[in-house]
Design an enzyme around this catalytic site. Sequence first.
Site, PDB file in Angstrom:
ATOM      1  N   VAL A 177       1.088  -1.061   0.134  1.00 60.33           N
ATOM      2  CA  VAL A 177       0.074   0.270   0.038  1.00 60.33           C
ATOM      3  C   VAL A 177       0.683   0.697  -0.097  1.00 60.33           C
ATOM      4  CG1 VAL A 177      -1.464   1.062   1.347  1.00 60.33           C
ATOM      5  CG2 VAL A 177      -1.878  -1.340   1.201  1.00 60.33           C
ATOM      6  N   PRO A 178       1.308   1.897  -1.783  1.00 56.55           N
ATOM      7  CA  PRO A 178       2.013   2.852  -1.258  1.00 56.55           C
ATOM      8  C   PRO A 178       2.339   4.014  -0.577  1.00 56.55           C
ATOM      9  CG  PRO A 178       0.416   2.794  -3.296  1.00 56.55           C
ATOM     10  CD  PRO A 178      -0.421   1.979  -2.146  1.00 56.55           C
ATOM     11  N   CYS A 179       2.184   4.213   0.910  1.00 58.16           N
ATOM     12  CA  CYS A 179       2.382   5.576   1.536  1.00 58.16           C
ATOM     13  C   CYS A 179       3.570   6.184   0.899  1.00 58.16           C
ATOM     14  CB  CYS A 179       2.128   5.221   2.732  1.00 58.16           C
ATOM     15  SG  CYS A 179       3.328   3.574   3.403  1.00 58.16           S
ATOM     16  N   HIS A 180       4.651   5.120   0.381  1.00 55.15           N
ATOM     17  CA  HIS A 180       5.667   5.899   0.508  1.00 55.15           C
ATOM     18  C   HIS A 180       5.897   6.485  -1.049  1.00 55.15           C
ATOM     19  CE1 HIS A 180       5.926   2.678  -2.743  1.00 55.15           C
ATOM     20  NE2 HIS A 180       6.510   3.309  -3.625  1.00 55.15           N
ATOM     21  N   ARG A 181       4.854   7.154  -1.938  1.00 57.12           N
ATOM     22  CA  ARG A 181       4.148   7.491  -2.634  1.00 57.12           C
ATOM     23  C   ARG A 181       3.415   9.877  -2.585  1.00 57.12           C
ATOM     24  NH1 ARG A 181       1.083   3.237  -6.726  1.00 57.12           N
ATOM     25  NH2 ARG A 181       3.035   2.064  -6.720  1.00 57.12           N
TER      26      ARG A 181
END
Length: 209
Positions: A177-181
Amino acid sequence: MSLPLEELLPPGLQPACGPDAAEAAALSRLHRRLTASAAETGLLDVAYTVIDTPVGELLLAATPAGLVRVSFACEDHDAVLAILAQRISPRILKAPERLQDAARQVAEYFDGARQSFDLPLDLRLTAGFRRSVVEHLPDIGYGSTATYAAVAALAGSPGAVRAVGTACALNPLPVVVPCHRVVRSDGTTGGYRGGPAAKRLLLNLEAAA
């Protein structure tokens, strides 16, 4: 937390120091049988494995409902398993075969062959507004970024910028789940559960695709 296999075996089957290849193979077979038996009898609530990736070792944990936790080594995997035992169930076993699909998809992502994940997810470790944020994170496309303010608006609370930061910091499923974006409005990366170097690596990986 899961018990070491030696504690689950009768004394006669406990390995001596420095087991040879045959003993190691036997222990591996016994562990697979134990895991399968636990699953069949409903005694396995959380399965986990640890895989090597460009951002270090990742712990992947899943319940029958889906992937429930992705953890970086810097979070202390033993501590994460202890929390899972408290919050979900103490019936935890290392069972790589139960996470083969998740491990494969994570490897494909780091190889640049996958841009989105197709896995059942168990989001029980997040709730309320934080869960809403986590559910909206996949809307940020591969190779793209969004500010904390933009994600707050997307989640229906434009003023909750700090709360979005907290939700991203506590995202139980980083990478998948791309919280790095999610980045700061000034373009800097901001914080990340796996550390700033891991966040930059993930953003650079996607930018290079």
